[in-house]
Each structure stands twice: as structure tokens, then as C-alpha cells.
Write an enzyme that holds these catalytic residues in place. Sequence first.
Site, short mmCIF file in Angstrom:
data_model
loop_
_atom_site.label_atom_id
_atom_site.label_comp_id
_atom_site.label_asym_id
_atom_site.label_seq_id
_atom_site.Cartn_x
_atom_site.Cartn_y
_atom_site.Cartn_z
CG ASP A 81 -9.38 1.48 3.62
OD1 ASP A 81 -8.99 0.92 2.36
OD2 ASP A 81 -9.63 2.31 2.74
CG ASP A 140 -5.05 1.05 2.69
OD1 ASP A 140 -5.02 1.11 1.60
OD2 ASP A 140 -6.54 -0.12 2.30
CE LYS A 182 -3.49 -0.30 -0.54
NZ LYS A 182 -5.35 0.61 -0.53
CD GLU A 219 -8.94 3.59 -1.69
OE1 GLU A 219 -9.73 4.85 -2.48
OE2 GLU A 219 -8.59 3.36 -0.98
CD GLU A 267 -10.13 -2.00 -5.58
OE1 GLU A 267 -9.41 -1.67 -4.73
OE2 GLU A 267 -11.16 -2.30 -5.42
O1 KIV Z 1 -8.34 -2.48 1.63
C1 KIV Z 1 -8.21 -3.07 0.90
O2 KIV Z 1 -8.46 -4.24 0.69
C2 KIV Z 1 -7.13 -3.00 -0.43
C3 KIV Z 1 -7.52 -3.66 -1.17
C4 KIV Z 1 -8.51 -4.30 -2.01
C5 KIV Z 1 -6.47 -3.41 -2.62
O3 KIV Z 1 -6.93 -1.63 -0.88
#
Ligand code: KIV
Length: 288
Positions: free
Chosen positions: A52, A91, A120, A122, A189
Site C-alpha cells: 500500500d 497488502d 499482508k 498490519e 519494520e
Molecule cells: O507497503 C509497503 O511497501 C510495506 C513495506 C514497507 C513492508 O508495507
Amino acid sequence: MSHIAQSEGPRVTVPLIQQWKGEGRRLVMTTAYDAVAARIADPVVDMILVGDSVGNVCLGFDNTLPVSMAMMNHHLEAVTRTRPRALVVADMPYLSFHLGPEETIRNAGGFMQRGAGAVKLEGGAKRIDMVRALVDCEIPVMGHLGLTPQSVNVMGGFKVQGRAAADALRLLDDAHALQEAGCFALVLEGIPSELAARATETLRIPTIGIGAGPHCSGQVLVFHDLLGLIQGHKAKFVRTYVDGFAQLQDGMARYAEDVRSGAFPGQAESYALPQALQAAVAAWTPKS
Ligand code: KIV
């Protein structure tokens, strides 16, 4: 010497990532938001993240919060149309996994139907129910802890996390809770190296660091950061491998110069009229 041959091999799957972690092979991940980036990255990386971060890197937003499912689907499709060999991780954007398991499954399932190999998301303990719901639907999930950009307003900016005792220990608890909920890997991160090292040595699943020091099972960097395509502030954790912005701008300037001087296009970039037509074309005059 070309480095491209290094990554040739089988299509990367979640079980292969787990196998490589067991063999101590360090994992390489970068972002891609379109087909060109995917084709550049795919021969040399293990995982492609359709992040994202497209929001701030490519779409001009200040942060990732305005990024929608529609935007993510658009960029994911551009990447998966290239049929990458690398594992494509999509993401989940802000609000796509916060409103309940049904909507979370529908959004993540849509990513899988568009060719992602995993998603993925968060967050730690608060997101465990959503992680379990996805894993129950056969959707591999990568967790993401530490400096989670979608929490920018709670963190008060993009600041290194896990420096206070309670935060550091909570991060380790969260990492293990995500593992037990079924995550196959974790992005760590913006946290101190020692904390990432402790998470990595106590987890079975691989950790993918970004600003988390050298002791993770692998690393991720944003494509545009590592290729030097972003001007201005550079985060401490970024290493730039090509001065991409300057090199591309130099190419653009030479093109402009050639157009203005008449040096482009030349014979080599032009099409010729068949010999038999040349006289007719030369003799033609406008009707009025
Ligand atoms: O969106 C992204 O690029 C990320 C990375 C920084 C891990 O989540």
C-alpha cells in the site's frame, strides 16, 4: 558480471519460503506496483510485495491511509499479469480488514482470485481474529509489526517503535500471537536490531526486516527507494543501489536535446515508403 542468474528456480510458494527459512537461506523481497517493476524484480527476488506504499510512492498521497481496495486491485492485477515466479504478497489497505471477518475475507479472497499468493496486514493482538479467519479460508497471511504506516496518527509520525520496555515486550508477544494464529511470515519494520533479533531467534516463521537490522530472516525494501528513484529525505535504513532518478533524468534530457536538434528520429527509427509509391506521393497536391 550479471547477477540475474542467482534467482532462477522454481515458482516461489509459501511452503518454499518456510523451507528456505529452515535451511537458513536469507529471503529477498521488494515492492512492485506495476508490470515493469515486477519484470525487473522477478528474476532476482523471492517475494514481490504489492504494497500500500503505492499511495505515497506513486500516487502522491502523504501516507498510505487513502489507499483503497480498488487501487490495490488495479496495481495487483498489473503485477500478476506478468505471471511472476516470485511469491506475490498483496497488502491489505487501511479499513479493508478492520470491519469484521466477512469483509476481511472478501477483500483478501479477491486478492487471491487476482493471482496473489498471500496477503499482508498490519497489526498485532488486535488483528488476531482476522488473521485466523483468513487462515481458515486457506489464505496465507504475512503479519506486519513495529512501525506500521497505517498507524501513523497513533504513533504521531513515522517513528522507530519498540524502544520503551512495554512496547518492546508487547511486540515480542504480538509476534508470537501472530505466529500461533497462523501467519507464515512477519514483516518487522522500524524497530531496534536487538528486538528484531530476539523475535527472529524465538519464532519458527521467517521475519522480513525493513529498518529492523541485519538479524532478520530476510529483508524488504521499496523498489523506488533501492533504485534511487525518490528524491528528498532518505530514511536511515534505505540503501540505494542505483542513482535511478539522476540516470533516468539524464536519459530524458538527452532525448529532449535530440528532438530539439533534429538528431531524433534518424533513419534507424523511421519507416521507408515502398520505392514504387515514392513518385506518386511526391507528385500529390492538396485538393483545394
Ligand atoms: O507497503 C509497503 O511497501 C510495506 C513495506 C514497507 C513492508 O508495507
